[in-house]
Design a protein around this motif. Structure first.
Motif, short mmCIF file in Angstrom:
data_model
loop_
_atom_site.label_atom_id
_atom_site.label_comp_id
_atom_site.label_asym_id
_atom_site.label_seq_id
_atom_site.Cartn_x
_atom_site.Cartn_y
_atom_site.Cartn_z
N ALA A 1 0.61 -1.09 0.28
CA ALA A 1 -0.09 -0.30 -0.16
C ALA A 1 0.69 1.19 0.09
O ALA A 1 2.14 1.04 0.63
CB ALA A 1 -1.07 0.07 1.14
N THR A 2 0.54 2.20 -0.89
CA THR A 2 0.74 3.63 -1.10
C THR A 2 0.70 4.39 0.22
O THR A 2 1.45 5.09 1.01
CB THR A 2 0.93 4.77 -1.79
OG1 THR A 2 -0.59 4.58 -2.75
CG2 THR A 2 1.37 3.29 -3.11
N ASP A 3 -0.34 4.44 0.83
CA ASP A 3 -1.25 5.58 1.84
C ASP A 3 -1.41 4.90 2.95
O ASP A 3 -1.76 5.51 3.94
CB ASP A 3 -2.19 6.06 1.57
CG ASP A 3 -2.28 6.83 0.07
OD1 ASP A 3 -1.38 7.78 -0.26
OD2 ASP A 3 -3.76 6.77 -0.67
N LEU A 4 -0.87 3.63 3.29
CA LEU A 4 -0.79 2.85 4.85
C LEU A 4 0.41 2.42 5.06
O LEU A 4 1.20 1.52 4.47
CB LEU A 4 -2.24 1.80 4.61
CG LEU A 4 -3.23 2.72 4.46
CD1 LEU A 4 -4.23 1.14 5.11
CD2 LEU A 4 -3.86 3.04 6.33
N PRO A 5 0.78 2.02 6.19
CA PRO A 5 2.24 1.48 6.18
C PRO A 5 1.60 0.02 6.29
O PRO A 5 0.55 -0.17 5.72
CB PRO A 5 2.59 0.99 7.80
CG PRO A 5 1.71 3.48 7.75
CD PRO A 5 0.65 2.94 7.14
N ALA A 6 2.81 -0.67 6.55
CA ALA A 6 2.62 -2.05 5.75
C ALA A 6 1.84 -3.05 6.78
O ALA A 6 1.10 -3.74 6.74
CB ALA A 6 3.92 -2.89 5.75
N LYS A 7 2.03 -2.45 7.83
CA LYS A 7 1.68 -3.06 9.09
C LYS A 7 1.15 -1.37 10.13
O LYS A 7 2.20 -0.94 10.48
CB LYS A 7 2.33 -4.15 10.12
CG LYS A 7 1.41 -4.41 11.55
CD LYS A 7 2.45 -5.56 12.07
CE LYS A 7 1.62 -6.04 13.09
NZ LYS A 7 2.32 -7.00 14.22
N PRO A 8 0.43 -0.41 9.98
CA PRO A 8 -0.48 0.06 11.04
C PRO A 8 -0.90 0.10 11.93
O PRO A 8 -0.96 -0.91 12.70
CB PRO A 8 -1.64 1.14 9.98
CG PRO A 8 -2.09 0.41 8.62
CD PRO A 8 -1.14 -1.37 9.11
N GLY A 9 -0.44 1.07 12.93
CA GLY A 9 -0.51 0.91 14.80
C GLY A 9 -1.81 0.97 14.40
O GLY A 9 -2.78 1.66 13.98
N SER A 10 -2.01 -0.67 15.52
CA SER A 10 -3.62 -0.25 16.28
C SER A 10 -3.91 -0.19 17.41
O SER A 10 -3.24 -0.34 18.45
CB SER A 10 -4.31 -2.14 16.47
OG SER A 10 -4.97 -2.08 16.80
N PRO A 11 -4.94 1.20 17.53
CA PRO A 11 -5.43 1.66 19.36
C PRO A 11 -6.07 0.39 20.35
O PRO A 11 -6.45 0.68 20.82
CB PRO A 11 -6.15 2.44 19.14
CG PRO A 11 -7.05 2.07 17.55
CD PRO A 11 -6.41 1.38 16.74
#
Length: 443
Positions: free
Chosen positions: A357-367
């Motif tokens: 993905a270009t507009d997201l990290p490969a593994k976004p942080g989760s709350p």
């Protein structure tokens, strides 16, 4: 006690014996209480935003109608304010159409109970929200055409699709295959590997027969440009007519549910779909037809929230939340690396959900963090004594053996608050492991 009360109390006793009994609990979360709240879904802390409060009160002062909506959308509750907000959501989320609902539950139940027809299929992640299950149960789809697949498991999805193909009659089959997913799951705090799942679906089902429905309840306002969600960030929003000139991505997600009771800090939901689906729901969705529309006060609040989500404050709140997510994950990793998993552990680390993905990290942080433990009630009570509100989650909300406490982060939290929670968890782990160590020493 009436016979009814006796019968119901007996059923409640069974839930008490299994330690699954639920009751309503009140917590004082004001600063004066000294309690740190790690249970709230208010991920962006918008419910305590001073600028939001100021903007909201100002709009209330200048708006003639602020109470009620006076009726359902089909009677007197379809006001210019409601329609204007739906048009705003169409533009913001890049959707062909939008339809407001009183809750995400109402939207999911409405869609799955009415849109799928008897010869269609519903394939769903086993951990998809209970509202989807309720909607499907209320639908006319036979049980044998409702197929779950293992949570976030592309390989098992492929097996389910092959099984469906073997069952389907001919290549001339005109049935629609509905696929129910979530972008961010609320119990494990993990993301759907959406691009991978969509690729698999594309290999087995012709596009004209596929309807992917993505619940973005826990990602609305948090991920993507100005909080537009995972689908938008991946360029996967769909449902456009051939002549539509708006931004176009791959368009493989047909229906999106964005809810307002979590990061948005309000109530209600919007279903993003095609104009035809919107018209169908207006005609057949009983929760919409027979419910009073969202009150004017909520519509005004949502307009104010979206002003913030689209300005610098929204960006700052999202950035703060992601920084805190990275911080607590690092601290927890240190603790859990030396903790026996039968005392405390996180769910298995999933595959990278968005590797390209270009507009997201490969593994976004989760709350959201689901800390699995066989004693969630005891751990929750221990943490409350230490000043931390962390709620237990037990079956039937989660499967047996997946009992946990659920930690939720909010933008603007102090890192010292997180340090305090980790210290309390460390003390808990020490208490659980010390008796075992002492026994071994005696032997």
């Amino acid at each position: 006690m009436t016979e009814l009360d006796r019968r119901l109390d007996s059923l409640l006793d069974g839930r008490r014996e299994k330690k699954r009994f639920r009751s309503l609990k009140e917590y004082d979360t004001t600063p004066e209480s000294g309690l740190a709240d790690f249970s709230s879904n208010d991920y962006l802390s918008l419910t305590s935003s001073a600028s939001l409060r100021k903007a909201y009160l100002s709009k209330l002062e200048s708006t003639p109608s602020i109470f009620g909506s006076t009726g359902s959308r089909l009677l007197s509750g379809c006001t210019p304010s409601h329609s204007s907000l739906e048009k705003r959501f169409e533009r913001f989320f890049n959707s062909p159409a939008a339809l407001l609902f009183n809750s995400g539950w109402d939207a999911n139940v409405s869609f799955f109970a009415t849109v799928p027809q008897p010869n269609d299929w519903v394939i769903y992640d086993e951990l998809v929200h209970a509202s989807v299950h309720s909607g499907v149960r209320a639908s006319r789809i036979p049980i044998e055409r409702r197929l779950p697949f293992n949570h976030n498991d592309p390989a098992h999805l492929e097996k389910v699709l092959k099984r469906m193909q073997n069952t389907a009659s001919t290549s001339k089959d005109t049935s629609t295959v509905f696929v129910a997913l979530e972008s961010l799951y609320s119990m494990d705090g993990d993301f759907s590997p959406l691009p991978t799942l969509l690729d698999i679906l594309e290999n087995y089902i012709p596009r004209r027969r596929l309807c992917v429905v993505l619940d973005e309840a826990h990602s609305t306002g948090v991920y993507g440009q100005q909080g537009r969600g995972i689908t938008y960030a991946l360029g996967e929003e769909g449902g456009f007519d051939a002549g539509d000139q708006r931004r176009r991505g791959k368009g493989r997600v047909d229906v999106r549910l964005m809810t307002f009771g979590k990061a948005v800090g309000c109530s209600g939901a919007v279903l993003l779909c095609s104009p035809t689906v919107r018209s169908f729901l207006i005609n057949f969705a009983r929760p919409l037809i027979f419910s009073t529309a969202l009150p004017h006060s909520t519509i005004i609040a949502l307009e104010c929230v979206w002003d913030i989500l689209q300005n610098e404050e929204g960006d700052q709140r999202r950035q703060s939340l992601m920084s805190l997510a990275e911080y607590i994950h690092n601290r927890l990793d240190q603790l859990l690396s030396r903790t026996p998993p039968n005392i405390l552990h996180l769910p298995p680390d999933p595959i990278l959900p968005f590797p390209q993905a270009t507009d997201l990290p490969a593994k976004p942080g989760s709350p959201i963090l689901g800390l699995l433990t066989p004693t969630p009630h005891a751990l929750s009570a221990f943490l409350l004594e230490k000043g931390f509100i962390v709620r237990p989650v037990v079956p039937p909300t989660v499967p047996p053996g997946a009992e946990r406490v659920r930690i939720c982060l909010r933008a603007g939290m102090d890192e010292k608050m997180i340090d305090g929670l980790i210290a309390a968890l460390t003390e808990w782990v020490h208490q659980q492991t010390t008796p075992v160590a002492d026994l071994r020493a005696k032997l």
